[in-house]
Write a protein that holds these residues in place. Sequence first.
Motif, PDB file in Angstrom:
ATOM      1  N   ASN A 151       0.820  -1.215   0.000  1.00 48.53           N
ATOM      2  CA  ASN A 151       0.000   0.000   0.000  1.00 48.53           C
ATOM      3  C   ASN A 151       0.852   1.262   0.000  1.00 48.53           C
ATOM      4  N   GLU A 152       2.081   1.165  -0.503  1.00 44.45           N
ATOM      5  CA  GLU A 152       2.966   2.325  -0.527  1.00 44.45           C
ATOM      6  C   GLU A 152       2.924   2.996  -1.902  1.00 44.45           C
ATOM      7  N   ASP A 153       3.791   4.012  -2.072  1.00 45.71           N
ATOM      8  CA  ASP A 153       3.637   4.937  -3.187  1.00 45.71           C
ATOM      9  C   ASP A 153       4.508   4.618  -4.396  1.00 45.71           C
ATOM     10  N   PHE A 154       4.713   3.321  -4.700  1.00 42.59           N
ATOM     11  CA  PHE A 154       5.572   2.965  -5.826  1.00 42.59           C
ATOM     12  C   PHE A 154       5.075   3.579  -7.134  1.00 42.59           C
ATOM     13  N   SER A 155       3.787   3.442  -7.419  1.00 42.29           N
ATOM     14  CA  SER A 155       3.270   3.935  -8.700  1.00 42.29           C
ATOM     15  C   SER A 155       3.248   5.459  -8.759  1.00 42.29           C
ATOM     16  N   GLN A 156       3.126   6.114  -7.601  1.00 40.41           N
ATOM     17  CA  GLN A 156       3.069   7.585  -7.575  1.00 40.41           C
ATOM     18  C   GLN A 156       4.445   8.234  -7.389  1.00 40.41           C
ATOM     19  N   TYR A 157       5.471   7.441  -7.108  1.00 41.10           N
ATOM     20  CA  TYR A 157       6.781   8.013  -6.807  1.00 41.10           C
ATOM     21  C   TYR A 157       7.251   8.845  -8.005  1.00 41.10           C
ATOM     22  N   PRO A 158       7.716  10.073  -7.779  1.00 39.65           N
ATOM     23  CA  PRO A 158       8.079  10.954  -8.904  1.00 39.65           C
ATOM     24  C   PRO A 158       9.220  10.380  -9.739  1.00 39.65           C
ATOM     25  N   ARG A 159       9.082  10.525 -11.059  1.00 44.31           N
ATOM     26  CA  ARG A 159      10.080   9.989 -11.991  1.00 44.31           C
ATOM     27  C   ARG A 159      10.424  11.021 -13.080  1.00 44.31           C
ATOM     28  N   PRO A 160      10.973  12.169 -12.716  1.00 41.37           N
ATOM     29  CA  PRO A 160      11.313  13.200 -13.710  1.00 41.37           C
ATOM     30  C   PRO A 160      12.678  12.918 -14.350  1.00 41.37           C
ATOM     31  N   LEU A 161      12.758  11.859 -15.159  1.00 44.00           N
ATOM     32  CA  LEU A 161      14.057  11.362 -15.628  1.00 44.00           C
ATOM     33  C   LEU A 161      14.841  12.407 -16.414  1.00 44.00           C
ATOM     34  N   GLU A 162      14.188  13.098 -17.339  1.00 48.42           N
ATOM     35  CA  GLU A 162      14.931  14.065 -18.154  1.00 48.42           C
ATOM     36  C   GLU A 162      15.510  15.188 -17.298  1.00 48.42           C
ATOM     37  N   LYS A 163      14.747  15.652 -16.326  1.00 48.15           N
ATOM     38  CA  LYS A 163      15.247  16.680 -15.412  1.00 48.15           C
ATOM     39  C   LYS A 163      16.423  16.145 -14.600  1.00 48.15           C
ATOM     40  N   ASP A 164      16.307  14.886 -14.147  1.00 50.07           N
ATOM     41  CA  ASP A 164      17.387  14.286 -13.362  1.00 50.07           C
ATOM     42  C   ASP A 164      18.665  14.150 -14.193  1.00 50.07           C
ATOM     43  N   LEU A 165      18.520  13.744 -15.436  1.00 54.58           N
ATOM     44  CA  LEU A 165      19.695  13.604 -16.301  1.00 54.58           C
ATOM     45  C   LEU A 165      20.357  14.957 -16.536  1.00 54.58           C
ATOM     46  N   ASP A 166      19.552  15.981 -16.701  1.00 57.52           N
ATOM     47  CA  ASP A 166      20.091  17.331 -16.894  1.00 57.52           C
ATOM     48  C   ASP A 166      20.864  17.786 -15.656  1.00 57.52           C
ATOM     49  N   LEU A 167      20.306  17.516 -14.463  1.00 56.44           N
ATOM     50  CA  LEU A 167      20.998  17.875 -13.218  1.00 56.44           C
ATOM     51  C   LEU A 167      22.329  17.130 -13.106  1.00 56.44           C
ATOM     52  N   CYS A 168      22.325  15.846 -13.465  1.00 59.71           N
ATOM     53  CA  CYS A 168      23.563  15.061 -13.393  1.00 59.71           C
ATOM     54  C   CYS A 168      24.615  15.612 -14.350  1.00 59.71           C
TER      55      CYS A 168
END
Length: 270
Positions: free
Chosen positions: A59-76
């Motif tokens: 009953n945890e938030d796996f499906s809702q967990y934020p996944r902003p991959l393109e933003k994360d790649l840009d930050l990296c």
Amino acid sequence: MQICKTPADLKVLNAQNIGFVPTMGALHAGHLSLIERAKAENAFVVVSIFVNPTQFGMNEDFSQYPRPLEKDLDLCAKAGVNAVFTPQVQTLYPFKEAISLNPPKDLLGFEADLRPGHFSGVLQVVLKLFNLVRPTKAYFGQKDAQQLLILQRMANDLFLPVEVIACPTLRDSDGLALSSRNTYLSPEQRELALKIPKALNTIKEAYETGITQGTNLLALGQEVLSPLEVQYLALVNRQLQPLERVEPNNSLILTAIKVGTTRLLDNLWL
């Protein structure tokens, strides 16, 4: 910056002295501080971005967990990361039933009680990532204190050729510990959540005046946290064993608080 999606992609990196920052994405300044530490201490830095399903409960938030991959790649890329590993679930879990790991009983309680199976999933995925990336050093924040201690035990117990490095918790300007789940909070809930760092600061100030008795310190914290739902607030040593009094340089105040439907972890290292 190289983007690696498979174990084969990682093999062609041919890098030594790797500093590794495992993440579930939704990167913030806390993650960037780990990256900066890794850059300062290693010739090559790898970040993984993978929302690991085995550490989430039913009953945890796996499906809702934020996944902003393109933003994360840009930050990296802007942070100077050399490579980012972004595997798919079937890449890390190719079999219908994966081999599992269990944390030692003396490091259980707290999150392990509230989230059955959580740390088995953490150990499972981190060991897989260590075996694939083969880092010299891996960097984890102190905010998830129990996780950090369990991962350090795994590295020592299994004789892994990696040093698990503890890095200080980063906080926002209002004092709230940085967390990807902070985005779930409404403005009103965030204001309530500020009771958490306030409670820890109250405990710290009391300790600095000479109060060392655990019941007294925890009572001060509980008073500040009212009326939030306190799932636990405890004084333990760095082997997660309960303490009656603070042992200098070997103590932790651990807490988990629910603000609305969001669980927030924080702690104080004494």
